[in-house]
Enzyme design. Structure first.
Site, PDB file in Angstrom:
ATOM      1  N   GLU A  12     -58.549   3.951  14.145  1.00 31.91           N
ATOM      2  CA  GLU A  12     -57.255   3.030  14.469  1.00 31.91           C
ATOM      3  C   GLU A  12     -56.596   3.859  15.682  1.00 31.91           C
ATOM      4  OE1 GLU A  12     -54.974   1.661  11.193  1.00 31.91           O
ATOM      5  OE2 GLU A  12     -53.003   1.926  12.234  1.00 31.91           O
ATOM      6  N   ASP A 113     -56.421   3.038   9.090  1.00 36.01           N
ATOM      7  CA  ASP A 113     -55.673   3.692   7.958  1.00 36.01           C
ATOM      8  C   ASP A 113     -55.385   2.808   6.756  1.00 36.01           C
ATOM      9  OD1 ASP A 113     -54.854   5.503   9.838  1.00 36.01           O
ATOM     10  OD2 ASP A 113     -52.859   4.791  10.325  1.00 36.01           O
ATOM     11  N   ASP A 115     -53.674   1.382   4.775  1.00 31.20           N
ATOM     12  CA  ASP A 115     -52.426   0.632   4.234  1.00 31.20           C
ATOM     13  C   ASP A 115     -52.529  -0.860   4.796  1.00 31.20           C
ATOM     14  OD1 ASP A 115     -52.137   0.636   7.000  1.00 31.20           O
ATOM     15  OD2 ASP A 115     -50.730   2.198   6.996  1.00 31.20           O
ATOM     16  N   TYR A 346     -50.090  14.411  11.543  1.00 34.10           N
ATOM     17  CA  TYR A 346     -49.388  13.196  11.848  1.00 34.10           C
ATOM     18  C   TYR A 346     -48.063  13.127  11.365  1.00 34.10           C
ATOM     19  CZ  TYR A 346     -49.838   8.428  12.928  1.00 34.10           C
ATOM     20  OH  TYR A 346     -49.852   7.026  13.528  1.00 34.10           O
ATOM     21  N   CYS A 749       5.031   1.671 -35.991  1.00 37.59           N
ATOM     22  CA  CYS A 749       4.058   1.922 -35.166  1.00 37.59           C
ATOM     23  C   CYS A 749       4.363   1.183 -33.730  1.00 37.59           C
ATOM     24  CB  CYS A 749       2.748   1.545 -35.675  1.00 37.59           C
ATOM     25  SG  CYS A 749       1.322   1.941 -34.461  1.00 37.59           S
ATOM     26  N   CYS A 752       0.857  -1.373 -33.294  1.00 36.14           N
ATOM     27  CA  CYS A 752       0.742  -2.632 -34.302  1.00 36.14           C
ATOM     28  C   CYS A 752       1.967  -3.095 -35.154  1.00 36.14           C
ATOM     29  CB  CYS A 752      -0.377  -2.127 -35.289  1.00 36.14           C
ATOM     30  SG  CYS A 752       0.137  -1.002 -36.569  1.00 36.14           S
ATOM     31  N   CYS A 774       1.252   6.385 -38.046  1.00 37.20           N
ATOM     32  CA  CYS A 774       0.431   4.604 -38.377  1.00 37.20           C
ATOM     33  C   CYS A 774      -0.532   4.956 -39.525  1.00 37.20           C
ATOM     34  CB  CYS A 774       0.219   4.137 -37.328  1.00 37.20           C
ATOM     35  SG  CYS A 774      -0.275   2.481 -37.608  1.00 37.20           S
ATOM     36  N   CYS A 779      -4.576   3.137 -34.531  1.00 31.41           N
ATOM     37  CA  CYS A 779      -3.614   3.333 -33.715  1.00 31.41           C
ATOM     38  C   CYS A 779      -3.037   4.864 -33.126  1.00 31.41           C
ATOM     39  CB  CYS A 779      -2.225   2.742 -34.381  1.00 31.41           C
ATOM     40  SG  CYS A 779      -2.592   0.937 -34.609  1.00 31.41           S
TER      41      CYS A 779
END
Length: 858
Positions: A12, A113, A115, A346, A749, A752, A774, A779
């Site tokens: 290459e 190469d 790839d 490389y 409370c 609630c 509570c 709570c």
DNA sequence: GCAAGGTC
């Protein structure tokens, strides 16, 4: 086989042709002659494969043989309509060399190469050679590195011809299928046609119609389009938008320090921080009331910091950018020059693991004489030091090149710039670090308990000898023993604000591109440079990127323009792997798609419309969620249904006391617990609607495009959740106490509304003290009885009483703190750093704390 | 003057 056969070998690149020829010929009787291309010479030598005499011709190409180009009549920009480009070769010198040599050869061996691009170039070479010699026997070499090991052999076996070279190279028996080659060719062609046509189209359309602010003459401005540059720009723009749309959110944290003869230790609150000021103050006051710290855990641990993996191209670019602020483009230019001169291997490689056949010791040996790192190299090679360690593997191998490593010793050459020296040094030090044992550090972690709240501190020692680019922070802390008690030197309630993520650095951008598969190791730096050259983006001195106005500031307009011609799809945006999720309910905004549970990019959970980006309906969930999964249970109260319940698991440390880490929740609006946690912990998203189109907050932190600033409590617009009038009245009602018919005070409370139960405390500091709480464990509301008797209100630690937190924040931050008798040496300071007084932070009354202040709900 | 992919 009989007689001498001629083998045409094609690499290459010229350097590979030269290396392999040298290795196979042992540099004996190796002749060199010029080809038609001045760069691609031809090496000739005689060789024998299992007794078969061969005459080897070894030449090369330089990448692709064929240049895809338009015919002349299409090349001029105004010679044709850009659309015509959808309907329209080559390095002639190299092609002619191949044709001439192939005519007189029997075999063709391809040293390209391993790839996809190498595969494609292989087919280009094959097509050229076969066109002049249809009888060629063709094989492809596979090799990992070209390092001469002193012996080399080419082999063939039975009918299946293959080639094996004993020199850290390995050659496979075949080349890949044609489909791959065709696919690459097609990709090139599509890239060219679309890139050229769209670039010409938008450049000619827009350049003269607008005054575009750029550093070049408008007439020379090119508004290019390409799939890689556009995607790369997308990363820059996305992050920029994220930064722009960030809304700072205030949070509070408690910090503690301790001073002893051995020094100072800083303890961090193990909750991290809270977004609810009231909660933070209440917890802080609990600590202030009982500030004695008790050491609950002391842990000594050996910590290892492993060296980096062997260096590949992307890591080289990222590290050069981080350590030296060198641009990736410049890094590759310098690296190429070092490679050409033979000093490093490389530089374009994906490989981050060394082959077992690589002689790593030989590479280290070469560096022993260096004045700076030579002694370290000597220690590495000395078995008695135990410093050597075979390098780890990053898991990538392109089968074409080894990791980047030094190939020739140098103390710096005449003509090298400082960047050449710097980069060479990085490559050498990185290699030496790779073959070293991990750095060892001793870490001590100490945890303390103050009034039930946990804090921790840690200290560390370490060494990193050769890889000086990285440090491993850590400080010394005094000695502690479990059970030891001390008075903190300081106990502070500190404030901070959430910050947006930083703009993308060049290293970040490379990581994004790598993750998304944009470009290759050889081209990524080119795409980044192109963004800068084309004025699509700028880079600041800190290597961070911002888009210019040229980069598609208004994506919505582009989408609208496209929508004129194309139908909207329901596909997720490109690269958004987070889009898939479990269906929770039908989207109540677009009423077309489903709301699905998913994780965003930061790993936080949300429920969003699958029709995104056309529909931006989203519910941001608390950031303290560890796990979440949609169940088959359907909410019995939310409409329109079905609304599937979600099983949440919270990080206990990040939620207030009393909240269960496991919670079966509903996002339909009925779930108070979830709403409270969103208010207290904040949502996982720190994004706001600004800059992202008309998305705003509504119920349960829900963002939709048709609501504006909806309050999480009453769903009304015009005020924020923190200032909701309904919560004012609710707070006043729930937190005031009444007297029952028999005259005893009764307390309801705050969460609630249920009547509370009178209980007796059994803690060390309050043993025997009465309080109301509570009956519902969910709570967590409680109030001291003496507080009620005094006419004071109660508290609920996970309260979502936003008005109280706001009034408290405005009215008295920095005024809390009482009961210093526990720690005479302790300094209490507010978030602003002011000394605190004994006053209630809400009303200023010195007789009580804010948590029992009757005015908290006002 | 345009893409992306090789390479020198």
């Amino acid at each position: 086989m009989s007689g001498t056969i001629k083998v045409l070998n094609v690499a290459e690149k010229p350097s590979v042709a030269k290396s392999v020829s040298g290795i196979l010929s042992r540099n004996q009787a190796l002749r060199v002659r010029d080809g038609r291309s001045r760069y691609n010479r031809i090496f000739e030598f005689n060789y024998s494969i299992r007794g078969q005499p061969c005459h080897m011709l070894f030449t090369s190409v330089t990448g692709h043989l064929m240049e895809l180009e338009f015919e002349d009549r299409f090349r001029k920009w105004h010679s044709c309509d850009p659309l015509d480009l959808y309907h329209a070769p080559d390095k002639l010198d190299i092609k002619r060399t191949l044709e001439e040599e192939a005519r007189r050869c029997q075999w063709l061996v391809l040293w390209l190469d391993c790839d996809r691009e190498g595969e494609n170039i292989a087919f280009e070479v094959i097509n050229v050679c076969r066109a002049v010699n249809r009888h060629l026997t063709i094989r492809r070499a596979r090799f990992s590195a070209l390092i001469d090991r002193g012996s080399a052999e080419l082999c063939c076996s039975g009918t299946s011809f293959f080639l094996k070279v004993l020199c850290s190279t390995y050659v496979s028996d075949s080349y890949s299928d044609m489909c791959m080659g065709d696919m690459i060719l097609l990709t090139h062609e599509i890239d060219l046609r679309i890139g050229a046509s769209f670039t010409r189209f938008q450049t000619m359309l827009l350049r003269d119609k607008f005054v575009i602010d750029s550093a070049t003459d408008d007439r020379n401005l090119v508004l290019s389009y390409g799939p890689c540059q556009f995607a790369t720009l997308g990363f820059v723009v996305e992050r920029y938008w994220e930064v722009q749309s960030h809304e700072p959110e205030e949070f509070w944290t408690i910090n503690c320090s301790h001073r002893s003869d051995e020094g100072v230790a800083t303890f961090n609150w193990m909750r991290g921080h809270l977004f609810d000021y009231t909660c933070a103050v209440i917890v802080y006051e609990m600590c202030v009331q009982e500030p004695t710290a008790t050491v609950t855990k002391v842990q000594h641990k050996e910590k290892l910091k492993y060296p980096p993996y062997p260096l590949n191209t992307i890591e080289l670019e990222k590290r050069a950018s981080r350590y030296f602020r060198m641009s990736s483009e410049h890094t590759m230019k310098v690296a190429e020059e070092l490679y050409q001169a033979g000093f490093i291997s490389y530089p374009r490689t994906e490989t981050d693991c060394f082959s077992s056949r690589t002689d790593l010791h030989a590479i280290v040996q070469e560096q022993q004489g260096h004045p700076d790192w030579g002694s370290y190299a000597q220690r590495l090679l000395d078995p008695e030091t135990g410093l050597w360690r075979n390098p780890g593997s990053g898991g990538h191998d392109d089968k074409a090149h080894p990791p980047i490593h030094p190939t020739k010793f140098s103390t710096g050459e005449h003509g090298w710039s400082q960047d050449h020296r710097t980069l060479y040094e990085l490559v050498v030090r990185h290699f030496l670090a790779c073959v070293s044992q991990p750095a060892v550090g001793a870490e001590t972690t100490v945890e303390i308990d103050i009034a039930g709240e946990l804090f921790s501190a840690s200290g560390r020692r370490n060494y990193l000898d050769v890889y000086r680019y990285e440090s491993w922070g850590g400080s010394m802390i005094p000695t502690y023993t479990v059970g030891q008690q001390f008075a903190p030197a300081s106990l502070t309630l500190d404030t901070g604000v959430t910050r947006p993520p930083p703009l993308l650095s060049e290293a970040d951008l490379l990581s994004c591109m790598d993750k998304a598969g944009i470009g290759t190791d050889a081209t990524m730096h080119d795409h980044i440079k192109k963004l800068l050259d084309r004025f699509y983006a700028t880079k600041d001195s800190n290597t961070r990127f911002s888009p210019t106005n040229l980069a598609r500031l208004n994506k919505v307009k582009l989408l609208e323009a496209m929508a004129v011609f194309f139908e909207r799809s329901n596909r997720a945006v490109g690269g958004d792997n987070y889009a898939a999720g479990e269906v929770v309910r039908q989207c109540d905004l677009c009423q077309e798609s489903s709301m699905v549970l998913k994780k965003n990019r930061d790993g936080n959970f949300m429920v969003g419309c699958s029709g995104f980006p056309q529909c931006r309906n989203a519910i941001w969930l608390p950031g303290s969620i560890l796990e979440a999964a949609v169940t088959s249970n359907i909410c019995s109260s939310c409409n329109p249904g079905p609304v599937y319940l979600i099983q949440f698991k919270f990080r206990q440390i990040e939620i207030p006391p009393g909240f269960n880490a496991n919670h079966l929740g509903c996002i339909g609006g009925c779930d108070d617990t979830l709403r409270q946690l969103i208010e207290i912990c904040g949502t996982g998203s720190r994004m706001s609607a600004r800059g992202r189109g008309p998305t705003t907050t509504s119920s349960n932190g829900q963002r939709s495009s048709n609501r504006h600033n909806g309050c999480v409590h009453c769903q009304q617009t015009g005020h924020s959740s923190n200032d909701c009038p309904s919560q004012f009245s609710r707070s006043r009602n729930s937190q005031s106490h009444t007297h029952s018919e028999n005259g005893d005070p009764s307390v309801s409370c705050s969460t609630c509304g249920m009547p509370c139960v009178l209980r007796t405390a059994n803690t060390a500091n309050n043993r025997g003290r009465k309080f109301y709480s509570c009956p519902s464990q969910e709570c967590n509301f409680f109030i001291w009885e003496d507080g009620v008797s005094n006419g004071n209100g109660g508290r609920s630690i996970p309260s979502t009483n936003c008005s109280a937190s706001n009034s408290g924040r405005r009215g008295g931050r920095g005024q809390s703190g009482r009961n210093r008798s526990h720690a005479a040496d302790t300094t209490f300071v507010s978030a602003t750093g002011d000394p605190v007084s004994n006053r209630c932070y809400v009303c200023g009354d010195p007789s009580h704390f804010a948590n029992v202040c009757p005015n908290r709900g006002m």
